[in-house]
Design an enzyme around this catalytic site. Structure first.
Site, PDB file in Angstrom:
ATOM      1  N   GLU A  51       0.872  -1.173   0.000  1.00 11.99           N
ATOM      2  CA  GLU A  51       0.000   0.000   0.000  1.00 11.99           C
ATOM      3  C   GLU A  51       0.907   1.221   0.000  1.00 11.99           C
ATOM      4  O   GLU A  51       1.760   1.379   0.877  1.00 11.99           O
ATOM      5  CB  GLU A  51      -0.937   0.052   1.211  1.00 11.99           C
ATOM      6  CG  GLU A  51      -1.914   1.226   1.055  1.00 11.99           C
ATOM      7  CD  GLU A  51      -2.838   1.492   2.241  1.00 11.99           C
ATOM      8  OE1 GLU A  51      -3.747   2.319   2.080  1.00 11.99           O
ATOM      9  OE2 GLU A  51      -2.639   0.908   3.323  1.00 11.99           O
ATOM     10  N   GLU A  76       5.091   4.788   3.503  1.00  9.87           N
ATOM     11  CA  GLU A  76       4.538   6.086   3.919  1.00  9.87           C
ATOM     12  C   GLU A  76       5.698   7.063   4.109  1.00  9.87           C
ATOM     13  O   GLU A  76       6.646   6.759   4.826  1.00  9.87           O
ATOM     14  CB  GLU A  76       3.720   5.899   5.213  1.00  9.87           C
ATOM     15  CG  GLU A  76       3.158   7.155   5.823  1.00  9.87           C
ATOM     16  CD  GLU A  76       2.329   8.002   4.869  1.00  9.87           C
ATOM     17  OE1 GLU A  76       1.274   7.571   4.412  1.00  9.87           O
ATOM     18  OE2 GLU A  76       2.771   9.138   4.582  1.00  9.87           O
ATOM     19  N   ASP A 125      -2.713  11.683  -2.582  1.00  9.67           N
ATOM     20  CA  ASP A 125      -2.819  13.147  -2.686  1.00  9.67           C
ATOM     21  C   ASP A 125      -3.197  13.506  -4.125  1.00  9.67           C
ATOM     22  O   ASP A 125      -2.531  13.067  -5.068  1.00  9.67           O
ATOM     23  CB  ASP A 125      -1.481  13.795  -2.304  1.00  9.67           C
ATOM     24  CG  ASP A 125      -1.126  13.519  -0.846  1.00  9.67           C
ATOM     25  OD1 ASP A 125      -2.045  13.418  -0.021  1.00  9.67           O
ATOM     26  OD2 ASP A 125       0.075  13.387  -0.543  1.00  9.67           O
ATOM     27  N   LYS A 129      -3.904  20.744  -9.359  1.00 12.85           N
ATOM     28  CA  LYS A 129      -3.451  21.728 -10.362  1.00 12.85           C
ATOM     29  C   LYS A 129      -2.672  21.019 -11.473  1.00 12.85           C
ATOM     30  O   LYS A 129      -1.814  20.168 -11.183  1.00 12.85           O
ATOM     31  CB  LYS A 129      -2.552  22.772  -9.705  1.00 12.85           C
ATOM     32  CG  LYS A 129      -3.326  23.685  -8.774  1.00 12.85           C
ATOM     33  CD  LYS A 129      -2.433  24.733  -8.177  1.00 12.85           C
ATOM     34  CE  LYS A 129      -3.282  25.565  -7.214  1.00 12.85           C
ATOM     35  NZ  LYS A 129      -2.492  26.220  -6.191  1.00 12.85           N
ATOM     36  N   GLU A 202     -11.414   7.629   3.431  1.00  9.74           N
ATOM     37  CA  GLU A 202     -12.668   7.195   2.794  1.00  9.74           C
ATOM     38  C   GLU A 202     -13.859   7.450   3.720  1.00  9.74           C
ATOM     39  O   GLU A 202     -14.894   7.967   3.290  1.00  9.74           O
ATOM     40  CB  GLU A 202     -12.542   5.705   2.455  1.00  9.74           C
ATOM     41  CG  GLU A 202     -13.720   5.125   1.700  1.00  9.74           C
ATOM     42  CD  GLU A 202     -13.398   3.730   1.177  1.00  9.74           C
ATOM     43  OE1 GLU A 202     -12.250   3.266   1.337  1.00  9.74           O
ATOM     44  OE2 GLU A 202     -14.299   3.102   0.601  1.00  9.74           O
TER      45      GLU A 202
HETATM   46  C1  LIG Z   1      -4.447  11.659   1.526  1.00  7.93           C
HETATM   47  S1  LIG Z   1      -3.477  10.560   2.460  1.00  7.93           S
HETATM   48  C2  LIG Z   1      -4.405   9.039   2.427  1.00  7.93           C
HETATM   49  C3  LIG Z   1      -4.030   8.108   3.543  1.00  7.93           C
HETATM   50  C4  LIG Z   1      -4.715   6.725   3.527  1.00  7.93           C
HETATM   51  N1  LIG Z   1      -4.336   5.955   2.359  1.00  7.93           N
HETATM   52  C5  LIG Z   1      -6.214   6.841   3.622  1.00  7.93           C
HETATM   53  O1  LIG Z   1      -6.888   6.572   2.613  1.00  7.93           O
HETATM   54  O2  LIG Z   1      -6.714   7.157   4.691  1.00  7.93           O
HETATM   55  C6  LIG Z   1      -2.134  10.200   1.319  1.00  7.93           C
HETATM   56  C7  LIG Z   1      -0.921   9.599   2.008  1.00  7.93           C
HETATM   57  O3  LIG Z   1       0.051   9.270   1.043  1.00  7.93           O
HETATM   58  C8  LIG Z   1       1.333   9.637   1.531  1.00  7.93           C
HETATM   59  N2  LIG Z   1       2.191   9.862   0.343  1.00  7.93           N
HETATM   60  C9  LIG Z   1       2.024  10.807  -0.584  1.00  7.93           C
HETATM   61  N3  LIG Z   1       2.972  10.743  -1.514  1.00  7.93           N
HETATM   62  C10 LIG Z   1       3.767   9.685  -1.169  1.00  7.93           C
HETATM   63  C11 LIG Z   1       4.929   9.111  -1.735  1.00  7.93           C
HETATM   64  N4  LIG Z   1       5.470   9.607  -2.884  1.00  7.93           N
HETATM   65  N5  LIG Z   1       5.494   8.052  -1.128  1.00  7.93           N
HETATM   66  C12 LIG Z   1       4.959   7.561   0.024  1.00  7.93           C
HETATM   67  N6  LIG Z   1       3.856   8.075   0.601  1.00  7.93           N
HETATM   68  C13 LIG Z   1       3.264   9.111   0.019  1.00  7.93           C
HETATM   69  C14 LIG Z   1       1.084  10.893   2.342  1.00  7.93           C
HETATM   70  O4  LIG Z   1       2.085  11.148   3.295  1.00  7.93           O
HETATM   71  C15 LIG Z   1      -0.251  10.580   2.978  1.00  7.93           C
HETATM   72  O5  LIG Z   1      -0.120   9.946   4.227  1.00  7.93           O
END
Ligand SMILES: C[S@@+](CC[C@H](N)C(=O)[O-])C[C@H]1O[C@@H](n2cnc3c(N)ncnc32)[C@H](O)[C@@H]1O
Length: 220
Positions: A51, A76, A125, A129, A202
């Site tokens: 994940e 993460e 994320d 943009k 979610e």
């Molecule tokens: C919007 S959160 C969603 C968290 C979780 N998957 C959920 O659905 O509740 C996106 C997560 O992806 C991590 N993330 C973003 N870009 C990443 C990357 N390039 N490598 C590892 N983690 C990343 C962020 O730190 C963040 O915790």
């Protein structure tokens, strides 16, 4: 993910030390055999699932409970989120999850070609943009990394509430020849919701009335 600094973070991370792999590159090509003891059945055929961006870890914890014979690796880049996810897994005592404090951009140094069975992208994320499109975890550069490490019959499953991210992801999958299935623009109203595991984001977004979109993509 932007999160407040956690008190005593480093001590708390150290207390979850057995879950955190600090030199993951050294396990490239050997993940299953190196961590076979964490699986219910120590078989070479065990699945390896990732994940990317596990956040606080609710999804991967429940997946690992349901599939004790699969090795799950949670990646993460936010240390605060990683800490909360590791503490949740440690408290639950579920053995078949490992954590990496890494950036997804480095995946091909961590996993060998065709080593991985499944990749989950949950509420990545959105970078809405256009000038930030290359940062999306389904940008072509990331899809090339996933295609390299996924097995030939491996797949990626994506869920998001964000229409811009979802539509751009679909365009990228199609342009690069990924094969799509189980596509829904309202997961919670679809039959597939029966065995859906909700993530923290979610729950939050669906409570606010956003439809959850999902798709499975198989590499070209
Ligand atoms: C919007 S959160 C969603 C968290 C979780 N998957 C959920 O659905 O509740 C996106 C997560 O992806 C991590 N993330 C973003 N870009 C990443 C990357 N390039 N490598 C590892 N983690 C990343 C962020 O730190 C963040 O915790």
């Amino acid at each position: 993910m932007r999160m407040r600094k956690k008190k005593h973070a480093e001590e708390r991370i150290a207390a979850c030390g057995e879950l955190l792999v600090t030199e993951p590159q050294s396990f490239s090509g050997k993940w299953r055999e190196a961590f076979a003891a964490r699986l219910e059945r120590c078989v070479d055929t065990a699945a390896l699932s990732l994940e990317i961006g596990c956040g606080k870890g609710a999804f991967i914890l429940e997946m690992a409970r349901r599939e004790p014979e699969t090795l799950f690796v949670a990646i993460e880049c936010c240390r605060e989120a990683l800490l909360l996810a590791m503490e949740k897994v440690k408290d639950a005592g579920v053995p078949n999850i490992l954590f990496l404090h890494e950036n997804a951009a480095d995946l091909d140094q961590i996993f060998a070609p065709e080593e991985v069975d499944r990749i989950y992208l949950n509420f990545s994320d959105p970078w809405p943009k256009a000038r930030h499109a290359k940062r999306r975890l389904t940008a072509p550069s990331f899809l090339a990394l996933y295609a390299r490490i996924l097995k030939q019959d491996g797949f990626l499953r994506q869920k998001t509430d964000n229409v811009i991210l979802f539509e751009s992801s679909l365009e990228n999958y199609k342009a690069l020849g990924w094969r799509l299935s189980d596509l829904t623009r309202d997961l919670h109203a679809s039959p597939e919701n029966a065995d859906n595991i909700e993530t923290e984001y979610e729950k939050n977004f669906s409570a606010k009335g956003f439809a959850i979109q999902a798709v499975t993509a198989r590499k070209p």
